[in-house]
Structures are given as structure tokens and as C-alpha cells.
Scaffold this active site. Structure first.
Site, PDB file in Angstrom:
ATOM      1  N   HIS A 154       0.860  -1.175   0.000  1.00  0.00           N
ATOM      2  CA  HIS A 154       0.000   0.000   0.000  1.00  0.00           C
ATOM      3  C   HIS A 154       0.903   1.234   0.000  1.00  0.00           C
ATOM      4  O   HIS A 154       2.068   1.161   0.404  1.00  0.00           O
ATOM      5  CB  HIS A 154      -0.886   0.026   1.242  1.00  0.00           C
ATOM      6  CG  HIS A 154      -1.968  -1.014   1.249  1.00  0.00           C
ATOM      7  ND1 HIS A 154      -2.938  -1.079   0.281  1.00  0.00           N
ATOM      8  CD2 HIS A 154      -2.233  -2.028   2.125  1.00  0.00           C
ATOM      9  CE1 HIS A 154      -3.764  -2.075   0.544  1.00  0.00           C
ATOM     10  NE2 HIS A 154      -3.358  -2.672   1.660  1.00  0.00           N
TER      11      HIS A 154
ATOM     12  N   CYS B 255      -0.209   2.531  -4.491  1.00  0.00           N
ATOM     13  CA  CYS B 255      -0.998   3.716  -4.812  1.00  0.00           C
ATOM     14  C   CYS B 255      -0.208   4.975  -4.493  1.00  0.00           C
ATOM     15  O   CYS B 255       0.679   4.995  -3.650  1.00  0.00           O
ATOM     16  CB  CYS B 255      -2.299   3.716  -4.022  1.00  0.00           C
ATOM     17  SG  CYS B 255      -3.526   2.560  -4.655  1.00  0.00           S
TER      18      CYS B 255
END
Length: 414
Positions: free
Chosen positions: A239, A282
Site C-alpha cells: 500500500h 498507490c
């Protein structure tokens, strides 16, 4: 039959008859060796001596020379390691040369369960939606010799060292907002296989805290073998937010620190050598899935399996290293050169991942390397990744002043 200290005669005969093919085709990497260590077939010193061999063939020869002396369970554990690393064709070949059905590990021993992620990867290979595993296509001698003067020197064997850090499971107490990255285990296996086929020594590390990632990267950058190889690959899967990725503890690791760890000042062993970074994370919360539809049948056969690799919103920490000024009376290199980085998304947007097949970015990088590494510059390969993946945008970032990064020809990886 041999004594208890040696391998069964039939098994040793099968290894001997298949030794030439095994040395030519077998992939002996850290994952393979770890499987044999788990079964107590290889000691730590044996594992180190095998992995220290400079070429894949020499690693295979060293392993095959040790196995017959490692007891009657060595053959079955060897076959199990072949299956676990998706080399079933070699396991089947060995079966043809033994007098009875292939022995399997019994439940009576202290053999730990095999890695779940390997089994999951094998199951996914049976799915029509599984990652592409077409063998890497080699370049022709004519192409190589006509282009090698315009490219980086990629003549070492192995070609380089590769590090894959994949965070899949996160600490629910320390990072309650970070969900498990289902499909991340597929990405790490895909990267391990493709770069192993490109003759890299691949190290895969799973589920590290931010400090653990920092220590792993520092240790990797200090490896003396960088001095004798031609290039380096770093893949970070987690992430993330703009400029940083999350550790399993919810803390951020700054990407600028990662690039700095491999620059000319902090990693002199890799000066003037191409350093390739692939970041699957991301860079924000916004969605950029195209105009007509977010995902359709032409993109994946796994509807409902798409997730984002965004974490919770927040500013990155300020933990960056101070660059030491080095005044030397010599021609200086730029602080950062010979680097190329492929990001899976635009600034501020989310990177997409399929829970069955893995992330879109890594899927396309894998396919492009397998089909185009023989005749296409790496920068052009990443442009093709962008072209062939209409629902995402791949950003190619370069830190190269002295050397034009497009001169690096991925075909020379072979």
C-alpha cells in the site's frame, strides 16, 4: 540400496541420468534452496555455498553433487521442491527413471507444511485468468552484436541481483486501515520467475515493517556481489501514498530514501550500472479506470476481484538521510544516474490489483519482458506497458544525466 546416510540407489540413478537436463533447465534460487532447508536436507553452509555459485548451471551442479549424500529422504524432498517452484516437468522427467512410483514425504517426519503462497500460485496457474508464463524469448546474436555498443554492458552471469519486497498482510493493531493485499503473493512469484529466467539472483522478502524494509534495502545495497554484476533490480509492492510506501506496521518508507540508497554516493559498487525500480503502490485515493468502464471482460476474467493499493491518507514521515558532501579532486558523477523507475499509477491516483491474478502493472511488466526483452529498450517496454493497459497510466521516472536511460537495452539482459 545404500545405507541410511545415503540416497536410495534407484533415486541416485535417476538423478544421474537426468543430470544434464536438470543442470540446463532447473532454476535453483533462494526459494528452491529454502524448501530443502525446511526439510533438513541442506545445512546453512551448504545453502550458502550453492547460492554463491556465479551461474545457474554451477548452482545446479553443486546441488546435484550434494544430494546423493543427504540421506534417503533427499530425493523426495528434491522432487517436492521442484513441484513447489512450478518445475513439475522436471519432476515428471525424474519419475520416468525410477523403478517405482515417485516417493512422497510421509507424515511421520517433522516436515513443516509448505508455503501457502506457492500452493496458491500453482492453483492460479490452472485458471484461465492466471499470469502469463511463456518462456522469456532470447535475442539473436546478430541483434546483440549490432546493438551492444549503444547499450549498457550486460555481460555478467548472473546479470545482476534483484530484490522483491512484497507486503501482503498488515498488522491489524498497528495499521487497522490497511487491508490485506490479496493477489500480492501472485505478483512476487511472477517477478521471481521472470527475473530468474533473465539470469538474476532474486531475493524475495514478505511482510516487512518500515524499519524492516529499510534494513533489508541497506543490506541488499551493501552486497559485494554488486561489484561483479552488470545491473540491479528493486521491486516494492505494498500500500502507499505519494512518495512513500507502507510497512506492515503502518509506518511509511520514503521512496526518495530508497533511490538515495542506490545512488552513486551511497552505493559505489553500482556506479555506471543500470538500476531498475518497479513500484506497485498507490500514490493517492483517486480512481483512474478509464472512461467507459472500470473493468470489462477484455481486461480480466476475474470480475469483483479488483482492489486498490491505497493506504490511509497522511503525510510521509520526515525520516530522510542527510547527504554527506564529498569534495574529491576528480571528475564527479551526478548524485543519481543510470536509474529508471516504473510506477503503477499517476500522482494522486490508486494502483489497481486483481485478487486472483495480481496487480495490473506487474502483469503487464511480466508479459512485456517475456515477449519484448529480446529487442526493446526498457524505457520503451514500460511505454508499451502503458499502451497495453488502457485503464491505468504507468509513469516512467528517470534519474540520468550522464547516460541517456533509453540506451539501456533490456535485450542485453539475455
Amino acid at each position: 540400496m545404500l545405507g541410511e546416510c545415503g540416497m536410495l540407489k534407484r533415486d541416485r540413478r535417476g538423478l544421474r541420468k537426468c543430470s544434464v537436463i536438470l543442470c540446463k533447465e532447473m532454476v535453483v534460487d533462494e526459494l528452491f534452496i529454502q524448501s530443502l532447508q525446511t526439510d533438513d536436507i541442506l545445512t546453512d553452509s551448504m545453502a550458502e555455498s550453492i547460492l554463491a555459485e556465479p551461474t545457474s548451471q554451477k548452482r545446479s551442479w553443486r546441488l546435484l553433487s550434494l544430494l546423493p549424500k543427504r540421506g534417503p529422504r533427499a530425493f523426495s524432498s528434491f522432487c517436492s521442491a521442484l513441484r513447489d517452484t512450478e518445475q513439475q516437468h522436471l519432476c515428471a522427467l525424474l519419475t520416468e527413471y525410477v523403478d517405482s512410483p515417485l516417493p512422497l514425504p510421509t507424515q511421520e517426519g517433522t516436515v513443516p507444511a509448505k508455503r501457502a503462497r506457492t500452493q496458491e500460485s500453482m492453483e492460479m496457474c490452472l485458471d484461465a485468468d492466471s499470469p502469463i508464463t511463456t518462456p522469456v524469448l532470447p535475442c539473436t546474436p546478430d541483434f546483440y552484436f549490432s546493438h551492444c555498443q549503444q547499450s549498457y554492458s550486460m555481460v555478467s552471469s548472473p546479470r545482476g541481483l534483484a530484490l522483491v519486497i512484497s507486503n501482503v498482510s498488515f498488522d491489524h493493531c498497528a495499521a487497522p486501515d490497511l487491508d490485506s493485499r490479496k493477489g500480492g503473493e501472485v505478483d512476487e512469484e511472477v517477478l521471481r520467475k521472470v527475473f530468474t529466467e533473465l539470469d538474476y539472483i532474486v531475493t524475495v522478502r514478505r511482510d516487512l515493517t518500515a524499519q524492516g524494509m529499510r534494513a533489508c534495502i541497506e543490506q541488499f545495497g551493501r552486497r559485494q556481489q554488486h561489484q561483479t554484476v552488470s545491473s540491479c533490480v528493486v521491486c516494492l509492492l505494498s500500500h502507499g501514498v505519494e512518495g512513500a510506501i507502507y510497512g506492515t506496521d503502518g509506518q511509511l518508507l520514503q521512496l526518495d530514501w530508497v533511490f538515495e540508497a542506490f545512488d552513486n554516493a551511497h552505493c559505489p559498487l553500482l556506479q555506471n550500472k543500470p538500476k531498475m525500480f518497479f513500484i506497485q503502490a498507490c500514490r493517492g485515493e483517486e480512481m483512474d479506470c478509464g472512461v467507459e468502464q472500470s473493468d470489462g471482460p477484455e481486461r480480466t476474467q476475474s470480475p469483483g476481484c479488483e482492489q486498490r493499493d491505497a493506504g490511509r491518507e497522511g503525510e510521509g514521515d520526515e525520516d530522510t538521510r542527510q547527504t554527506e558532501e564529498r569534495g574529491r579532486l576528480r571528475v564527479k558523477l551526478p548524485q543519481r544516474s543510470d536509474m529508471i523507475c516504473g510506477f503503477a499509477s499517476l500522482k494522486g491516483t490508486a494502483a489497481m490489483r486483481n485478487t486472483k491474478r495480481g496487480s495490473w502493472f506487474i502483469q503487464e511488466v511480466n508479459s512485456a519482458l517475456r515477449f519484448r526483452a529480446r529487442d526493446t529498450h526498457l524505457s520503451d517496454i514500460l511505454v508499451q506497458v502503458n499502451t497495453h493497459t488502457p485503464h491505468i497510466t504507468v509513469i516512467v521516472s528517470t534519474f540520468s544525466i550522464k547516460v541517456v536511460i533509453s540506451q539501456f537495452s533490456a535485450s542485453n539482459l539475455l
